[in-house]
Design a protein around this motif. Structure first.
Motif, PDB file in Angstrom:
ATOM      1  N   PRO A 231       0.780   6.895   6.619  1.00 55.01           N
ATOM      2  CA  PRO A 231       1.498   6.355   5.459  1.00 55.01           C
ATOM      3  C   PRO A 231       0.571   5.838   4.368  1.00 55.01           C
ATOM      4  CG  PRO A 231       2.549   5.654   7.496  1.00 55.01           C
ATOM      5  CD  PRO A 231       1.273   6.328   7.897  1.00 55.01           C
ATOM      6  N   ALA A 232      -0.499   5.116   4.756  1.00 51.33           N
ATOM      7  CA  ALA A 232      -1.409   4.555   3.759  1.00 51.33           C
ATOM      8  C   ALA A 232      -2.131   5.658   2.985  1.00 51.33           C
ATOM      9  CB  ALA A 232      -2.425   3.635   4.442  1.00 51.33           C
ATOM     10  N   ALA A 233      -2.564   6.700   3.693  1.00 56.81           N
ATOM     11  CA  ALA A 233      -3.264   7.798   3.022  1.00 56.81           C
ATOM     12  C   ALA A 233      -2.343   8.537   2.073  1.00 56.81           C
ATOM     13  CB  ALA A 233      -3.843   8.754   4.064  1.00 56.81           C
ATOM     14  N   ARG A 234      -1.101   8.761   2.509  1.00 53.81           N
ATOM     15  CA  ARG A 234      -0.164   9.463   1.645  1.00 53.81           C
ATOM     16  C   ARG A 234       0.131   8.652   0.386  1.00 53.81           C
ATOM     17  NH1 ARG A 234       2.024  11.186   6.785  1.00 53.81           N
ATOM     18  NH2 ARG A 234       3.425   9.398   6.864  1.00 53.81           N
ATOM     19  N   ARG A 236      -1.787   6.460  -1.092  1.00 58.43           N
ATOM     20  CA  ARG A 236      -2.953   6.528  -1.983  1.00 58.43           C
ATOM     21  C   ARG A 236      -3.015   7.878  -2.698  1.00 58.43           C
ATOM     22  NH1 ARG A 236      -5.579   4.015   2.418  1.00 58.43           N
ATOM     23  NH2 ARG A 236      -6.413   6.042   3.074  1.00 58.43           N
ATOM     24  N   SER A 237      -2.756   8.940  -1.948  1.00 58.29           N
ATOM     25  CA  SER A 237      -2.922  10.280  -2.507  1.00 58.29           C
ATOM     26  C   SER A 237      -1.964  10.560  -3.655  1.00 58.29           C
ATOM     27  CB  SER A 237      -2.721  11.330  -1.408  1.00 58.29           C
ATOM     28  OG  SER A 237      -3.757  11.285  -0.467  1.00 58.29           O
ATOM     29  N   TYR A 243      -3.155  14.236  -8.219  1.00 60.44           N
ATOM     30  CA  TYR A 243      -1.724  14.527  -8.083  1.00 60.44           C
ATOM     31  C   TYR A 243      -0.816  13.723  -9.009  1.00 60.44           C
ATOM     32  CZ  TYR A 243      -3.583  16.538  -3.790  1.00 60.44           C
ATOM     33  OH  TYR A 243      -4.317  17.261  -2.889  1.00 60.44           O
ATOM     34  N   ALA A 244      -1.289  12.606  -9.550  1.00 61.56           N
ATOM     35  CA  ALA A 244      -0.396  11.686 -10.269  1.00 61.56           C
ATOM     36  C   ALA A 244       0.336  12.362 -11.424  1.00 61.56           C
ATOM     37  CB  ALA A 244      -1.182  10.480 -10.779  1.00 61.56           C
ATOM     38  N   ASP A 268       1.078  -3.548   8.080  1.00 62.95           N
ATOM     39  CA  ASP A 268      -0.095  -3.519   7.215  1.00 62.95           C
ATOM     40  C   ASP A 268       0.033  -2.463   6.123  1.00 62.95           C
ATOM     41  OD1 ASP A 268      -1.283  -5.576   8.603  1.00 62.95           O
ATOM     42  OD2 ASP A 268      -2.416  -4.254   9.931  1.00 62.95           O
ATOM     43  N   ASP A 269       0.675  -1.334   6.436  1.00 62.61           N
ATOM     44  CA  ASP A 269       0.886  -0.302   5.422  1.00 62.61           C
ATOM     45  C   ASP A 269       1.878  -0.773   4.367  1.00 62.61           C
ATOM     46  OD1 ASP A 269      -0.718   1.700   6.679  1.00 62.61           O
ATOM     47  OD2 ASP A 269       0.905   2.058   8.100  1.00 62.61           O
ATOM     48  N   THR A 270       2.925  -1.449   4.827  1.00 60.77           N
ATOM     49  CA  THR A 270       4.018  -1.814   3.931  1.00 60.77           C
ATOM     50  C   THR A 270       3.715  -3.070   3.120  1.00 60.77           C
ATOM     51  OG1 THR A 270       5.509  -0.872   5.604  1.00 60.77           O
ATOM     52  CG2 THR A 270       6.514  -2.160   3.840  1.00 60.77           C
TER      53      THR A 270
END
Length: 290
Positions: A231-234, A236-237, A243-244, A268-270
């Motif tokens: 989740p954290a990597a997605r 950020r990506s 991609y933005a 921690d991700d959320t």
């Protein structure tokens, strides 16, 4: 896009309320909150209409400028990154996921909610085979597909439904009022092109034949397989420089709080540690050492 397992418990927690599954014969007291939102709320319908309106407007604006040089599909580049495919003189298309992007699986999700059964591939295959008339079009999809075809842009479905179920899958799309789709031409299913469930191989095969002007989906894998595995990597990506600029211009996301990669992030991700607040009026919190 249906991803196993169906995380209904996670969807419930996401909505801020946990429920305990009841006996299969009785069914739950209430519709799970994620399903209430996606299948029952005006807000979810508005988000879907908004996404489809924006997609059609984007395609219309692209065509008004003349033939685009590049497509909305990213292909692997020689340096290990990715780059947009080229259009040349290929016919125009827009590519969509199917489940909870083009059609709502109301019959399957009703059964999920009533039974509390976890996802399994055999049950999903039975749904594909027998549920073609228990679906509805996602709000905005029918008007968008009509508008795209009127502009000479062919809607293509790229879904992880099973290739063995191509006929009932096409029947479900037609029942939803989205038109006729033909396997390996305007309907691509799991395993087509490269034998994989990831979609980049199918997107590359589509891009070889079509100038794709827009992508629509409810999961990040409906756009590219390169956005990370956690989740954290997605998260950020999607906001990275690579991609933005694609979101809302060539890539359009529809809501899905019921299942898939959008669910399952941990504390921690959320909630990053630096953002956590403790209520100074909470007696238990006040008693904690500073």
């Amino acid at each position: 896009m249906r991803i196993a397992p169906a995380l209904l418990a996670a969807a419930t927690l996401l909505a801020g309320c946990a429920t305990t599954p009841m006996a299969r014969t009785a069914g739950p007291a209430n519709v799970p909150p994620g399903m209430q939102y996606l299948y029952g709320s005006g807000e979810a319908a508005a988000l879907s209409e908004q996404a489809y309106n924006a997609l059609v407007d984007s395609v219309r604006a692209q065509l008004a400028k003349g033939r685009p040089a590049t497509a909305a599909i990213l292909l692997p580049a020689a340096n290990g990154t990715s780059a947009p495919g080229t259009c040349g003189d290929k016919p125009y298309a827009a590519v969509f996921d199917m489940d909870e992007t083009a059609v709502l699986n109301l019959g399957y999700e009703y059964n999920d909610a009533q039974t509390g059964a976890t996802y399994d591939t055999a049950r999903w295959s039975r749904w594909e085979a027998s549920g073609a008339e228990k679906v509805a079009a996602v709000p905005g999809a029918r008007r968008a597909f009509v508008a795209l075809r009127a502009m000479g842009v062919t809607p293509i479905i790229n879904t992880n439904r099973n290739a063995a179920g191509a006929v009932p899958t096409a029947r479900a799309l037609a029942f939803a009022g989205l038109g006729d789709f033909k396997h390996q031409e305007t309907l691509f299913l799991k395993g087509d092109a490269d034998g994989k469930s990831a979609k980049d191989g199918r997107r590359a095969a589509i891009a070889a034949r079509w100038c794709v002007l827009a992508l629509g989906g409810d999961q990040l894998g409906d756009f590219t397989d390169a956005l990370g595995t956690t989740p954290a990597a997605r998260r950020r990506s999607v906001s990275s420089s690579a991609y933005a600029d694609w979101w809302g211009r060539r890539w359009f996301v529809l809501p899905n709080p019921v299942y898939g990669t959008g669910l399952g992030s941990g504390w921690d991700d959320t909630f990053p540690a630096s953002t956590r607040w403790t209520d100074p009026g909470d007696a238990a919190s006040v008693a904690q050492p500073k």
